[in-house]
Design an enzyme around this catalytic site. Structure first.
Site, PDB file in Angstrom:
ATOM      1  N   GLU A  90       0.833  -1.207   0.000  1.00 19.69           N
ATOM      2  CA  GLU A  90       0.000   0.000   0.000  1.00 19.69           C
ATOM      3  C   GLU A  90       0.868   1.258   0.000  1.00 19.69           C
ATOM      4  OE1 GLU A  90      -4.163  -0.709   2.034  1.00 19.69           O
ATOM      5  OE2 GLU A  90      -2.579  -1.449   3.349  1.00 19.69           O
TER       6      GLU A  90
ATOM      7  N   GLU B 139      -4.440  -9.506   2.691  1.00 23.30           N
ATOM      8  CA  GLU B 139      -5.249  -9.271   3.895  1.00 23.30           C
ATOM      9  C   GLU B 139      -6.459 -10.187   4.001  1.00 23.30           C
ATOM     10  OE1 GLU B 139      -3.035  -5.354   3.508  1.00 23.30           O
ATOM     11  OE2 GLU B 139      -3.788  -6.935   2.187  1.00 23.30           O
TER      12      GLU B 139
END
Length: 724
Positions: free
Chosen positions: A120, A142
């Protein structure tokens, strides 16, 4: 201006700033409080000194670029922490947004793994260069921990790739890409072969782009493939929930649904609002129980097991150089493949050269498939095959420092095979039997060195199943156990250690799942409902379908052996309600499973499953028989969890981590639970709630659901199952 403690600012004479991620208090960088404060400080300084900054390179001083969110922090979040968690997440997004809108070129130099929060950070950079380092992985995994990317990962991948590709290729699968595959997937822009080349590429980008912006910040930018505002894309939207239902099969997995919602909703608004939408979905997941379960099982417990916590201390590490695999059937060939892939020379022996060659051909087929999928190269395939020597001659086992026997489950046959092999291999070779049910202590009677003998239970198919169950017999020595740990890790598998007993841990506990499903058929419940209950509980294989795969004669044989052993020991045998159903299926209807042409299901000429056998409804189903669907789901889950507790009580299991990891990776206990014991910990109301529910099930369906005394004591004392 606040001080940065985890990000070093290094600026050269040309104005290029290198931000070095380097948390001094940890071996890996994580998104903890110190990092959040450092990110704010760096963003403040970049804005304040914008006029002296020509470009920014974000890199790391650690072996990994950035490890992602601090899971120790995340697992402690509770619903009452939601507001604070939301504020933290939004602060990180704001700071990354400030850096990406600086107007200066920002390049991520990924010198190691960039997963989750690490990727990210990279997504907030204008250009991404990855080092082709061994073991480096890039992606957003995730979902495998019950979460969604909370640092802008959903919003930016949707804008980078489009809704469909972001969802189906990145977010919902949680794939960890090698740098080369990340390049093919559009996750990075370049791959470098050396750290020097990586940094040179980063500088070259800055030189060529004195001003740089994200694509989505340019005038006229449109999300690839469109948004729900586009009628053509809107027409495809119903396919996404349908795909999701197929993927989850109704299991209680909130993360995939939240990811889908966040991706679609965030595509229809400005980026600042999109970040808020993503953050709210993230907080809902992070403060929920499912994420806590999955973080515990798939991260903390898996980390504990793979670190060798159960390995006897003080025994020097051992590396196997040459291994004998006895038996070249599907299991033996799979074991040979795993060993050869890890660089070990393998002697694959069977009774005939032709049988041994067939085993090697099975390895070749697996390698060809890997080449076709881009997971290995033709050169590596040839090198792996060259390590496998098929033979029928015992003399060819000379020099082997480990043996793995993988012949038919027959004690006398295994004794014969070891008697022959132990004379040829190295005098101190580790002796292992790939048995799934036979007591290892009895098998050890067939070798001259029982202290060097143990069980090494692989799971089928070996090339895909990550777990190996190490079974310690009564005479197995610490050195043999330690060497077995080392061998399992050497071939890149996950080891759990259990003590010898009938069925060990995994085979014994999965039997409870199978029995409970079959018992419900015997009670007259609609078989399709039983299968649906297993699917909605989250099991990867439906219970009756799995029973067919294993064959109905196997549990009969195991039952007969267990009954004989119990009665010889002076105990009392307690039949399970499933026994009568299995006996009728085999004896009365001649249906012994898929390999016999039919069992609970029917099969076509090609062996494909065609549907549930109509005779089940005719001979077993009683119209009007129904129990609460939640009972059906939980009977299977509780049957396995309660027997796992008994395994811990009896000393078959010696750690909670082994129980959770073994149940998740070995027998398909539903992923959302975090494992069989974590399921009890995380049940609504904790262990007291789990214990009360077990008593309800016992009152309705039998004493096999009665909570063991140890469980009741833990519940009363408020002591969840942990190894701490």
């Amino acid at each position: 201006m606040s001080e940065s403690t985890t990000i070093r600012w290094e600026q050269d004479g040309t104005g290029v700033v290198t931000l070095v991620l380097d948390d001094p208090g940890q071996s890996a960088n994580t998104m903890n409080d110190a990092f959040r404060a450092s990110l704010t400080a760096v963003a403040d300084r970049l804005e304040a000194e914008r006029g002296t900054v020509r470009g920014v390179i974000v890199t790391s001083a650690k072996k990994t670029f950035f490890a992602g969110g601090d899971l120790r922090e995340l697992i402690r979040l509770r619903p009452e922490d939601a507001e604070q968690a939301l504020a933290r997440g939004m602060a990180v997004k704001r700071d990354l947004r400030r850096i990406e809108t600086l107007g200066k070129p920002v390049v991520a130099a990924l010198g190691g793994a960039a997963l989750g929060g690490g990727y990210e950070i990279a997504l907030a950079c204008h250009h991404r260069v990855a080092l082709d380092a061994p073991g480096s992985r890039i992606g957003l995994p995730e979902v495998t921990l019950g979460l969604l990317p909370g640092g802008g990962g959903v919003v930016r991948t949707v804008r980078l790739l489009g809704i469909a590709d972001a969802l189906l290729k990145i977010l919902l699968k949680g794939t960890r890409h090698t740098p080369r595959r990340a390049l093919d997937a559009g996750l990075v822009h370049e791959v470098a072969d050396t750290p020097e080349a990586m940094l040179a590429s980063a500088r070259a980008y800055i030189d060529a782009h004195p001003e740089s912006h994200q694509p989505w910040d340019l005038p006229g930018y449109r999300i690839p493939g469109g948004t729900p505002a586009d009628p053509r894309f809107a027409a495809t939207l119903p396919a996404f929930p349908a795909t999701l239902r197929k993927q989850t099969a109704g299991a209680p997995l909130p993360a995939p649904r939240a990811i889908l919602a966040a991706a679609v909703e965030s595509s229809q608004v400005d980026i600042e609002t999109a970040f808020a939408i993503e953050a709210r979905y993230f907080v809902e997941l992070a403060t929920g129980q499912t994420a806590k379960n999955m973080i515990q099982g798939f991260f903390f417990d898996l980390q504990t097991v793979n670190s060798g916590a159960g390995r006897p201390p003080g025994v020097p590490r051992h590396t196997v150089r040459r291994i004998a695999v006895l038996g070249a059937g599907t299991m033996g060939a799979g074991i040979a493949y795993a060993c050869a892939r890890a660089g070990i020379a393998v002697v694959l022996k069977d009774v005939t050269r032709e049988a041994a060659e067939r085993g090697r051909a099975h390895c070749a087929a697996l390698l060809d498939r890997a080449v076709g999928r881009g997971r290995t190269t033709p050169e590596e395939r040839d090198a792996v095959l060259a390590r496998i020597t098929p033979t029928e001659h015992p003399a060819d086992l000379a020099g082997c420092d480990a043996v793995i026997e993988a012949v038919f489950e027959d004690t006398a046959l295994k004794h014969t095979v070891f008697q022959e092999a132990q004379k040829a291999v190295a005098p101190d070779a580790l002796l292992c039997s790939n048995t799934s049910t036979l007591p290892v202590t009895a098998l050890a009677e067939g070798v001259d060195r029982p202290a060097d003998f143990l069980g090494l239970h692989f799971f089928s198919p070996v090339d895909r199943m990550p777990l190996v169950e190490i079974v310690r017999g009564r005479r197995t020595g610490d050195e043999a156990l330690a060497r077995a740990y080392d061998l399992v890790r050497q071939i890149r598998k996950t080891p759990i250690a259990v003590n010898d007993s009938r069925g060990f841990f995994t085979s014994r506990v999965i039997g409870q799942f199978l029995n409970e499903g079959v018992a419900m058929v015997g009670e007259g419940i609609e078989p399709a409902s039983v299968e649906q209950a297993a699917a909605q509980a989250g099991y990867p294989a439906k219970v009756l379908a799995l029973m067919d795969e294993l064959t109905l004669t196997l549990p009969r044989r195991i039952r007969a052996e267990a009954r004989r052993a119990a009665e010889e020991a002076g105990g009392t045998w307690h039949p399970h309600p499933a026994d009568a159903v299995v006996d009728r299926m085999v004896d009365e209807f001649g249906r012994a499973g898929r390999s016999a042409g039919g069992g609970f299901y029917t099969y076509g000429e090609d062996g494909a499953r065609t549907g549930l056998w109509p005779g089940l409804r005719e001979h077993f189903t009683r119209p009007g028989t129904a129990i609460p669907f939640e009972d059906m789901r939980e009977r299977m889950l509780f049957a396995e969890a309660l027997d796992t507790v008994r395994c811990l009580d009896e000393g078959v299991l010696t750690s909670v981590a082994d129980a959770n990891v073994g149940s998740l990776l070995g027998i398909g206990f539903p992923a959302w639970t975090g494992g069989a014991l974590q399921y009890a910990n995380g049940y609504p109301g904790g262990l007291p709630g789990f214990t009360a529910r077990a008593r309800e099930l016992a009152a309705r369906y039998g004493d096999r659901f009665a909570p063991p005394a140890s469980l009741a004591a833990r519940a009363a004392e408020g002591r969840p199952y942990t190894d701490a």
